[in-house]
Design a protein around this motif. Structure first.
Motif, short mmCIF file in Angstrom:
data_model
loop_
_atom_site.label_atom_id
_atom_site.label_comp_id
_atom_site.label_asym_id
_atom_site.label_seq_id
_atom_site.Cartn_x
_atom_site.Cartn_y
_atom_site.Cartn_z
N PRO A 71 0.82 -1.14 -0.08
CA PRO A 71 0.05 -0.03 -0.02
C PRO A 71 1.02 1.27 0.07
O PRO A 71 2.08 1.19 0.18
N PRO A 72 0.29 2.35 -0.40
CA PRO A 72 1.07 3.67 -0.68
C PRO A 72 1.28 4.13 1.02
O PRO A 72 0.93 3.90 1.73
N ASN A 73 2.71 5.00 0.70
CA ASN A 73 3.00 5.58 2.12
C ASN A 73 2.11 6.77 2.24
O ASN A 73 1.35 7.30 1.36
N ILE A 74 1.86 7.43 3.43
CA ILE A 74 1.22 8.64 3.45
C ILE A 74 1.93 9.57 4.40
O ILE A 74 2.70 9.13 5.43
N VAL A 75 2.19 10.90 3.74
CA VAL A 75 2.82 11.82 4.55
C VAL A 75 1.55 12.91 4.94
O VAL A 75 1.07 13.63 3.89
N PHE A 76 1.26 13.11 5.95
CA PHE A 76 0.41 14.09 6.34
C PHE A 76 0.98 15.17 7.39
O PHE A 76 1.44 15.21 8.26
N ILE A 77 0.64 16.39 6.52
CA ILE A 77 1.27 17.81 6.78
C ILE A 77 0.24 18.48 7.42
O ILE A 77 -0.66 18.75 6.81
N PHE A 78 0.36 18.72 8.87
CA PHE A 78 -0.89 19.34 9.36
C PHE A 78 -0.42 20.73 10.30
O PHE A 78 0.68 20.81 10.90
N CYS A 79 -1.20 21.66 10.11
CA CYS A 79 -0.98 23.08 10.59
C CYS A 79 -1.74 23.51 11.65
O CYS A 79 -2.81 22.84 11.89
N ASP A 80 -1.07 24.34 12.28
CA ASP A 80 -2.18 24.91 13.53
C ASP A 80 -2.56 26.53 13.24
O ASP A 80 -1.64 27.31 13.07
N ASP A 81 -3.86 26.49 13.05
CA ASP A 81 -4.24 28.03 12.64
C ASP A 81 -4.17 28.33 11.25
O ASP A 81 -3.95 29.64 11.04
N LEU B 173 10.23 8.44 -4.20
CA LEU B 173 8.98 8.10 -3.40
C LEU B 173 7.65 8.62 -3.97
O LEU B 173 6.77 8.48 -3.24
N THR B 174 7.82 9.66 -4.98
CA THR B 174 6.65 10.62 -5.00
C THR B 174 5.69 9.83 -5.57
O THR B 174 4.07 9.88 -5.09
N LYS B 175 5.78 8.95 -6.24
CA LYS B 175 4.54 8.11 -7.15
C LYS B 175 4.03 7.13 -6.10
O LYS B 175 2.84 6.50 -6.19
N ASP B 176 4.67 6.90 -4.73
CA ASP B 176 4.15 5.76 -4.06
C ASP B 176 3.63 6.27 -2.74
O ASP B 176 3.47 5.66 -1.88
#
Length: 530
Positions: free
Chosen positions: A20-30, A314-317
């Motif tokens: 399965p694909p990798n996941i990068v979750f970028i989360f900011c505050d406000d 890694l971009t495509k995955d």
């Protein structure tokens, strides 16, 4: 032997293809969508090329809404896929996350994913379900931040957004490359007090920013709940907010650069001594400079992560998602902060890139929410969903497909009162066009109806207009339906609003503490704040 070797290579290749694909979750505050150039705010406040790249190469969601516009509760919603009343984390005043309840990282970890959490956590107990975590205590600080590295106190020198970027890249480089991974890269910025990095202190060359149309909103004809707030640029911003006070945790070198930029400008402010509307205008300009410089530093670090994925092939995955715990006011209605059901705080940015699945440059106007993220992560991972979640997977929308039963409304409920910003508890329903809102505690019992088609700036209530009587009736029924669907009984328990007494109240009850081993108040959860 050759056949055996070829067979092994084939099986390894097939296993890799099935991963399965990798996941990068970028989360900011406000993070306000108005501050991101891909959302096209008319003020053109800032160019954010790296965030924009995700939108250009993926999908931009234009109606990603939150269910309780405040930091900690939004994070608890993401972990559980459940509304605040169901996961137990109502507010930033007295809530503590029950880490024994089902959460998506636990399931993904069991499904073979390497799980990492770096940056702002703010849930008052240690992260659970992560192979590695390194988080800020409470809100964290912008300069030279202490952090908690898998339970061990550490301290870094530098700027917090860059440090979170460094730690993210370090983990990605050292991960087990035989397994899929999920990286939760969670920035402190651009949270109050909006302290810019030294390199961007003069980034805008003293630009004069266009003011929002509602900077001097009078709240005429509105509920007392709207006018009687404590989050106005005019009445609430402190000397620390507008950099008339220098932060105390700077190194000598950082302080020298800080003072070289701010002190001459502060001297001009003191000499002019603006008051009234002129003071609001001055504070707005200072606020925009500081806030946007913080966003610019986050954008830099988004770019660093995207560049690493490219460099390592890694971009495509890898699915990349970027969002925030809620939106934010950049002077609209004369406000900063969040909390309200109104557009700027209700609507949060959401960008997703998934090569081969999402059509580049696509957009979606469907109502989606942070409540959907847990189910989405698990669907991407091919893992089982959590029990009794209130959200649903967004993967069909990523593929350009809209299920016939996709939601046409969303339930919202904000609780925390009276501190820190005196925003009355309220709940309501949001549709593509309308918002029906009930302010109900402790000294109000008011309804408002917003019509975004006729009044996109949300300055007027149509609740008492006879022409809207049927609309009000239908939306009240929809609120009851949604409350039943998510199983929220009214009124909420008293502790949902926090432990601070209402005016005239004696001994408000204390919230029962959630389970879970805690770095808690002194460590990973840290100081409670906004």
């Amino acid at each position: 032997m050759i056949r055996s070797l070829l067979a092994s290579l084939f099986l390894a290749s097939a296993a890799s293809a099935a991963q399965p694909p990798n996941i990068v979750f970028i989360f900011c505050d406000d993070l306000a969508y108005q501050a991101m150039s891909c959302y096209g705010d008319s003020r053109k406040l800032l160019e954010t090329p790296n965030m924009d790249r995700i939108a250009k190469e993926g999908m931009r969601f234009d109606r990603c809404l939150v269910t309780n516009s405040i930091c900690g509760p939004s994070r608890a919603v993401i972990q559980t896929g459940k509304y605040s009343h169901a996961n137990g984390f109502y507010n930033n005043s007295n809530s503590k996350f029950d880490s024994s309840q089902p959460t998506f990282p636990k399931v993904m970890q069991k499904s073979g994913y390497q799980m990492a959490m770096i940056g702002k956590w703010h849930l008052m107990t240690d992260p659970v379900g992560y192979d590695y975590w390194n988080v800020l205590p409470g809100q964290g600080v912008y300069y030279n931040p202490p952090m908690i590295d898998n339970g061990k106190p550490v301290k870094y020198q530098g700027y917090v957004s860059d440090i979170i970027g460094d730690l993210t890249l370090d983990w990605l480089k050292q991960r087990d490359k035989t397994k899929p991974f999920m990286m939760m890269c969670q920035h402190k910025a651009p949270h109050r007090e909006w302290e810019p990095p030294v390199r961007y202190l003069n980034f805008d060359k003293d630009r004069v920013y266009e003011e929002p149309e509602t900077l001097f909103d009078s709240y005429s004809g509105r509920s007392k709940a709207v006018s009687d707030h404590d989050m106005g640029i005019d009445r609430t911003m402190t000397d620390r907010d507008v950099k008339l006070v220098t932060p105390g945790n700077l190194t000598e070198e950082q302080k020298k650069a800080w003072d070289a930029y701010y002190e001459p400008r502060n001297a001009k402010y003191r000499e002019a001594a603006p008051a009234g509307r002129d003071l609001v205008k001055w504070r707005y300009q200072r606020y925009m400079h500081d806030y946007l410089a913080c966003v610019k530093a986050v954008d830099d670090n988004v770019g660093r992560v995207l560049d690493y994925l490219d460099k390592e092939g890694l971009t495509k995955d890898t699915v990349v998602m970027l969002s925030s715990d809620q939106g934010f006011y950049l002077g609209e209605h004369g406000w900063f902060d969040k909390r309200w059901i109104f557009e700027e705080s209700l609507r949060t940015p959401f960008l997703v890139r998934w090569p081969g699945v999402i059509k580049p440059g696509s957009t979606s106007s469907k109502i989606v929410s942070l409540i959907d993220f847990a189910s989405t992560f698990l669907d991407i991972a091919g893992a089982p969903n959590l029990p009794d979640v209130h959200g649903r997977s967004l993967v069909p929308l990523f593929k350009g497909e809209t299920p016939a039963d996709w939601r046409k409304s969303l339930y919202y409920h904000y609780y925390e009162y009276p501190v820190p910003h005196h925003v009355r508890p309220h709940y309501g329903v949001i549709t593509d066009r309308y918002k029906l809102i009930h302010y109900y505690k402790p000294d109000v019992d008011d309804w408002e109806l917003m019509d975004r088609e006729k009044d996109p700036l949300e300055t007027k209530s149509f609740y008492d207009d006879p022409a809207y009587a049927d609309t009000v009736k239908e939306l009240k029924a929809e609120i009851l339906r949604l409350q039943s669907e998510v199983k929220e009984t009214m009124p909420p328990p008293r502790f949902a609003f926090g432990n601070k007494a209402f005016e005239g109240e004696v001994n408000p009850p204390v919230q029962p503490q959630g389970k879970g081993k805690g770095a808690g108040k002194k460590k990973a959860g840290g100081k409670k704040a906004e």
